[in-house]
Write a protein that holds these residues in place. Sequence first.
Motif, short mmCIF file in Angstrom:
data_model
loop_
_atom_site.label_atom_id
_atom_site.label_comp_id
_atom_site.label_asym_id
_atom_site.label_seq_id
_atom_site.Cartn_x
_atom_site.Cartn_y
_atom_site.Cartn_z
N ILE A 1 1.34 -0.72 -0.28
CA ILE A 1 0.14 0.01 0.04
C ILE A 1 0.96 0.88 0.14
O ILE A 1 2.15 1.50 0.80
CB ILE A 1 -1.14 0.11 1.75
N TRP A 2 0.49 2.28 -0.40
CA TRP A 2 1.49 3.56 -0.98
C TRP A 2 -0.35 4.52 -0.60
O TRP A 2 -0.86 4.28 -0.82
CB TRP A 2 2.10 4.12 -2.47
N ASN A 3 0.04 4.75 0.85
CA ASN A 3 -1.04 5.78 1.39
C ASN A 3 -0.39 7.25 0.69
O ASN A 3 1.21 8.47 1.26
CB ASN A 3 -0.80 6.43 2.38
N VAL A 4 -0.86 8.07 -0.13
CA VAL A 4 -0.42 9.53 -0.53
C VAL A 4 -1.34 10.57 -0.11
O VAL A 4 -1.34 11.66 -0.51
CB VAL A 4 -0.71 9.73 -2.04
N ASP A 5 -2.40 10.78 0.93
CA ASP A 5 -2.78 12.01 1.84
C ASP A 5 -1.74 12.18 2.39
O ASP A 5 -1.70 11.53 3.62
CB ASP A 5 -3.60 11.29 2.30
N THR A 6 -0.62 12.89 2.50
CA THR A 6 0.12 14.09 2.91
C THR A 6 -0.50 15.53 3.87
O THR A 6 0.81 16.05 4.52
CB THR A 6 0.84 14.09 2.31
N GLY A 7 -2.05 15.09 4.45
CA GLY A 7 -2.11 15.74 5.42
C GLY A 7 -2.77 17.49 4.52
O GLY A 7 -2.50 18.69 5.66
N ALA A 8 -3.13 17.17 3.21
CA ALA A 8 -3.13 18.81 3.08
C ALA A 8 -4.51 19.35 3.26
O ALA A 8 -4.84 20.86 2.88
CB ALA A 8 -3.01 18.83 1.20
N ALA A 9 -5.32 18.62 3.74
CA ALA A 9 -6.10 18.92 4.13
C ALA A 9 -6.00 19.98 5.93
O ALA A 9 -7.12 20.83 6.22
CB ALA A 9 -7.56 17.61 5.14
N PHE A 10 -4.90 19.80 6.27
CA PHE A 10 -5.07 20.12 8.30
C PHE A 10 -2.82 20.95 7.27
O PHE A 10 -4.02 22.13 7.33
CB PHE A 10 -4.33 18.64 8.51
N LYS A 11 -2.51 20.66 8.77
CA LYS A 11 -0.78 21.26 8.18
C LYS A 11 -0.25 20.68 7.37
O LYS A 11 1.20 21.68 7.11
CB LYS A 11 -0.46 21.38 9.24
N GLY A 12 -0.28 19.53 6.59
CA GLY A 12 0.59 19.12 5.69
C GLY A 12 0.56 19.75 3.72
O GLY A 12 -0.49 20.61 3.75
N PRO A 13 1.26 19.07 2.69
CA PRO A 13 1.54 19.62 1.52
C PRO A 13 0.40 18.59 1.02
O PRO A 13 -0.32 17.40 1.26
CB PRO A 13 3.24 18.93 1.61
N LEU A 14 0.13 19.22 -0.09
CA LEU A 14 -0.43 18.22 -0.96
C LEU A 14 0.77 17.56 -2.33
O LEU A 14 2.12 17.90 -2.50
CB LEU A 14 -1.19 19.03 -2.19
N THR A 15 0.63 15.91 -2.58
CA THR A 15 1.45 15.33 -3.07
C THR A 15 1.03 14.60 -4.19
O THR A 15 -0.21 14.57 -4.79
CB THR A 15 1.91 13.94 -2.09
N ILE A 16 2.20 15.09 -4.96
CA ILE A 16 1.91 13.43 -6.99
C ILE A 16 2.89 13.48 -6.07
O ILE A 16 4.13 13.44 -6.58
CB ILE A 16 1.41 15.48 -7.64
N LEU A 17 2.65 11.90 -7.28
CA LEU A 17 3.68 10.65 -6.89
C LEU A 17 3.30 10.07 -8.38
O LEU A 17 2.51 9.24 -8.59
CB LEU A 17 3.18 9.66 -5.60
#
Length: 245
Positions: free
Chosen positions: A205-221
Amino acid sequence: MKRTLVVGDIHGGYRALLQILERANVTTEDTLIFLGDYMDGWSESPEVLDFLIQLNQTHTCIFIKGNHDELVIDWLEERFENINESMWFKHGGKATVEAYANIDKVKKKEHIAFLKELKNYYLDSENRLFIHAGFTNLHGVEYEYFPKLFYWDRTLWEMALAMDETLGKEDLLYPNRLKIYTEIYIGHTPTTRIGQTVPVNKACIWNVDTGAAFKGPLTILDINTKEYWQSDVLPSLYPNETGRN
């Protein structure tokens, strides 16, 4: 070179979406797979949908449904009662309600149509699964009895986090759900919950939700090379807002 790029949960962060597409040098040769939760949190959910609708005209895009996207459909179609008291309103929906205050009915219908076309999951030719949250059926997504789990389940990711990393697929204790697909790409549960702001790989499993809803960044992989690009952290892009905090 053609790439397949997967995008984590956006949550109304239009500015972050523009950043990652630019930083990854996305072209029309690339296939883009979005893992859902386009809505709720930051103030630009309508702009996110407008952009994605247009992007779909020029790029190869696959759009997966997230739980927040399903909740927004219910709200736009006026199926909510006591909106201000709902869990949805308190967990990102308030920003969406405010963002749509000046959006006309024609645009709302366009957004509803887009949201209703979102896929529950996508399985590619190399047996890689793309899904917002997870599934519970031991035979895979095609046999799932409860489709809402595709965008609500957390047990798949929690199981992977709790696994003994020395287990191999041949071991009797290795979870059957993790034997079905070559790789599984998910969002839904931010990696910030385990102190990470980058994509996290556990088992297949690769989890790509890096917390953009909160204090993290948005990610593209890039799913083949595992190279990734990130936006600035969302609070810096929306300094006068709190997101889902």
